[in-house]
Write a protein that holds these residues in place. Structure first.
Motif, PDB file in Angstrom:
ATOM      1  N   ASP A  72      -2.455  -3.809  10.032  1.00  0.00           N
ATOM      2  CA  ASP A  72      -1.546  -3.080   9.145  1.00  0.00           C
ATOM      3  C   ASP A  72      -0.491  -2.414  10.049  1.00  0.00           C
ATOM      4  O   ASP A  72      -0.667  -2.342  11.278  1.00  0.00           O
ATOM      5  CB  ASP A  72      -2.374  -2.035   8.375  1.00  0.00           C
ATOM      6  CG  ASP A  72      -1.506  -1.001   7.701  1.00  0.00           C
ATOM      7  OD1 ASP A  72      -0.647  -1.397   6.892  1.00  0.00           O
ATOM      8  OD2 ASP A  72      -1.658   0.204   8.003  1.00  0.00           O
ATOM      9  N   ASP A  74       1.819   0.840   9.100  1.00  0.00           N
ATOM     10  CA  ASP A  74       1.964   2.308   9.074  1.00  0.00           C
ATOM     11  C   ASP A  74       0.642   3.041   9.268  1.00  0.00           C
ATOM     12  O   ASP A  74      -0.344   2.782   8.574  1.00  0.00           O
ATOM     13  CB  ASP A  74       2.639   2.726   7.763  1.00  0.00           C
ATOM     14  CG  ASP A  74       4.069   2.213   7.727  1.00  0.00           C
ATOM     15  OD1 ASP A  74       4.836   2.554   8.643  1.00  0.00           O
ATOM     16  OD2 ASP A  74       4.410   1.448   6.808  1.00  0.00           O
ATOM     17  N   GLU A  75       0.656   3.918  10.249  1.00  0.00           N
ATOM     18  CA  GLU A  75      -0.512   4.706  10.671  1.00  0.00           C
ATOM     19  C   GLU A  75      -1.651   3.821  11.192  1.00  0.00           C
ATOM     20  O   GLU A  75      -2.801   4.275  11.316  1.00  0.00           O
ATOM     21  CB  GLU A  75      -0.999   5.628   9.540  1.00  0.00           C
ATOM     22  CG  GLU A  75      -0.309   6.958   9.510  1.00  0.00           C
ATOM     23  CD  GLU A  75       1.219   6.874   9.440  1.00  0.00           C
ATOM     24  OE1 GLU A  75       1.893   7.281  10.412  1.00  0.00           O
ATOM     25  OE2 GLU A  75       1.746   6.391   8.435  1.00  0.00           O
ATOM     26  N   THR A  76      -1.308   2.553  11.465  1.00  0.00           N
ATOM     27  CA  THR A  76      -2.234   1.673  12.186  1.00  0.00           C
ATOM     28  C   THR A  76      -1.570   1.218  13.480  1.00  0.00           C
ATOM     29  O   THR A  76      -2.095   1.470  14.566  1.00  0.00           O
ATOM     30  CB  THR A  76      -2.631   0.452  11.337  1.00  0.00           C
ATOM     31  OG1 THR A  76      -3.333   0.897  10.176  1.00  0.00           O
ATOM     32  CG2 THR A  76      -3.542  -0.490  12.119  1.00  0.00           C
ATOM     33  N   ASP A 201      -5.584   1.520   8.084  1.00  0.00           N
ATOM     34  CA  ASP A 201      -5.911   2.944   7.938  1.00  0.00           C
ATOM     35  C   ASP A 201      -6.257   3.289   6.494  1.00  0.00           C
ATOM     36  O   ASP A 201      -6.488   4.456   6.178  1.00  0.00           O
ATOM     37  CB  ASP A 201      -4.737   3.821   8.399  1.00  0.00           C
ATOM     38  CG  ASP A 201      -3.519   3.616   7.527  1.00  0.00           C
ATOM     39  OD1 ASP A 201      -2.897   2.540   7.637  1.00  0.00           O
ATOM     40  OD2 ASP A 201      -3.211   4.502   6.710  1.00  0.00           O
ATOM     41  N   ASP A 205      -6.400  -1.780   2.791  1.00  0.00           N
ATOM     42  CA  ASP A 205      -5.967  -2.747   3.821  1.00  0.00           C
ATOM     43  C   ASP A 205      -7.073  -3.760   4.100  1.00  0.00           C
ATOM     44  O   ASP A 205      -6.803  -4.853   4.598  1.00  0.00           O
ATOM     45  CB  ASP A 205      -5.673  -2.042   5.160  1.00  0.00           C
ATOM     46  CG  ASP A 205      -4.460  -1.129   5.098  1.00  0.00           C
ATOM     47  OD1 ASP A 205      -3.530  -1.430   4.331  1.00  0.00           O
ATOM     48  OD2 ASP A 205      -4.451  -0.120   5.828  1.00  0.00           O
ATOM     49  N   TYR A 222      -2.366  10.598   3.818  1.00  0.00           N
ATOM     50  CA  TYR A 222      -2.051  10.011   2.519  1.00  0.00           C
ATOM     51  C   TYR A 222      -3.049   8.899   2.177  1.00  0.00           C
ATOM     52  O   TYR A 222      -3.793   8.445   3.042  1.00  0.00           O
ATOM     53  CB  TYR A 222      -0.604   9.476   2.458  1.00  0.00           C
ATOM     54  CG  TYR A 222      -0.244   8.447   3.529  1.00  0.00           C
ATOM     55  CD1 TYR A 222      -0.497   7.090   3.332  1.00  0.00           C
ATOM     56  CD2 TYR A 222       0.367   8.830   4.712  1.00  0.00           C
ATOM     57  CE1 TYR A 222      -0.150   6.144   4.282  1.00  0.00           C
ATOM     58  CE2 TYR A 222       0.722   7.889   5.681  1.00  0.00           C
ATOM     59  CZ  TYR A 222       0.455   6.546   5.458  1.00  0.00           C
ATOM     60  OH  TYR A 222       0.794   5.608   6.416  1.00  0.00           O
TER      61      TYR A 222
HETATM   62 MG   LIG Z   1      -1.201   1.911   6.877  1.00  0.00          MG
END
Ligand SMILES: [Mg+2]
Length: 225
Positions: A72, A74-76, A201, A205, A222
């Motif tokens: 993934d 975003d934030e991964t 994250d 996912d 989030y």
């Molecule tokens: Mg993400």
């Protein structure tokens, strides 16, 4: 008599509903988790078994087998912490992002800036996969219109020599991100790959199969259904 009446009123008052957590307290707790180093330590801890697995799995591969790691974004793979903090961990799709570090910073404008940083443990992970001859594919909920800015951002922070990226078709509506991401993994497998690991994250996912193993990274900020 009046005092007695007030006591009666007090005792007869309905109990308050159970209170949700105060959002300002929660925000402070999240900032503490990040600033203490616990967030990045937890990311590193989550990634480590994956590195061991990838190296072992690559060593076991049979000739001709094409192995893939799915990440993934975003934030991964990329951290949007600057925008997250500027917005107090709230989400605004449209508007400007010209007041960092204090915000507000709208999501579309933030992505266009291409200033997300690498999630360091994932970049280490990415490099371990490439060193083992495993091809890396990104599958992201970012829309097709963000494709170019996202590729530029990924390359700028060190993600080099990856095999593919799937961005979400504009206008595609899904109940869960899994309804879009699982078929995207199937498409990778149908192109001849075995996905040995899928990292994200969000539980959405990872849901829906098409990976031998999954790793869930922490995200205190989030939730994407
Ligand atoms: Mg993400």
């Amino acid at each position: 008599m009046r005092a007695l009446f007030l006591v009666f009123l007090f005792l007869a008052a309905p109990a308050l509903a159970e209170q949700p957590q105060n959002i300002a307290d929660l925000r402070s707790e999240i900032i503490g988790y990040i600033d203490s180093g616990s967030y990045s330590a937890d990311q590193m801890q989550a990634v480590q078994p994956g590195i061991t697995w990838l190296e072992w799995r690559a060593a076991q591969s049979i000739p001709g087998e094409k192995l893939a790691l799915v990440l993934d974004i975003d934030e991964t793979s990329l951290s949007n912490m600057a925008a997250q903090r500027a917005n107090g961990f709230s989400y605004f799709r449209t508007g400007a992002c010209d007041h960092l570090p204090n915000g507000p910073c709208a999501w579309d404008a933030w992505v266009a800036l291409g200033q997300a940083t690498a999630v360091a443990p994932t970049l280490e992970f990415f490099n371990a996969a490439r060193a083992s001859g495993i091809d890396v594919f990104f599958i992201t909920g970012r829309g097709e219109s963000m494709h170019e800015a996202t590729v530029t951002n990924l390359e700028a922070v060190g993600y080099a020599d990856w095999a593919g990226i799937t961005t979400k078709p504009e206008g595609l509506k899904v109940e869960s991100a899994a309804d879009y991401k699982a078929p995207a993994r199937l498409a990778i497998e149908e192109s001849g790959y075995t996905i040995v690991l899928n990292v994200g994250d969000q539980p959405s996912d990872l849901a829906g199969g098409y990976a031998e193993r999954t790793i869930l990274l922490p995200n205190p900020m989030y939730r994407i259904p």
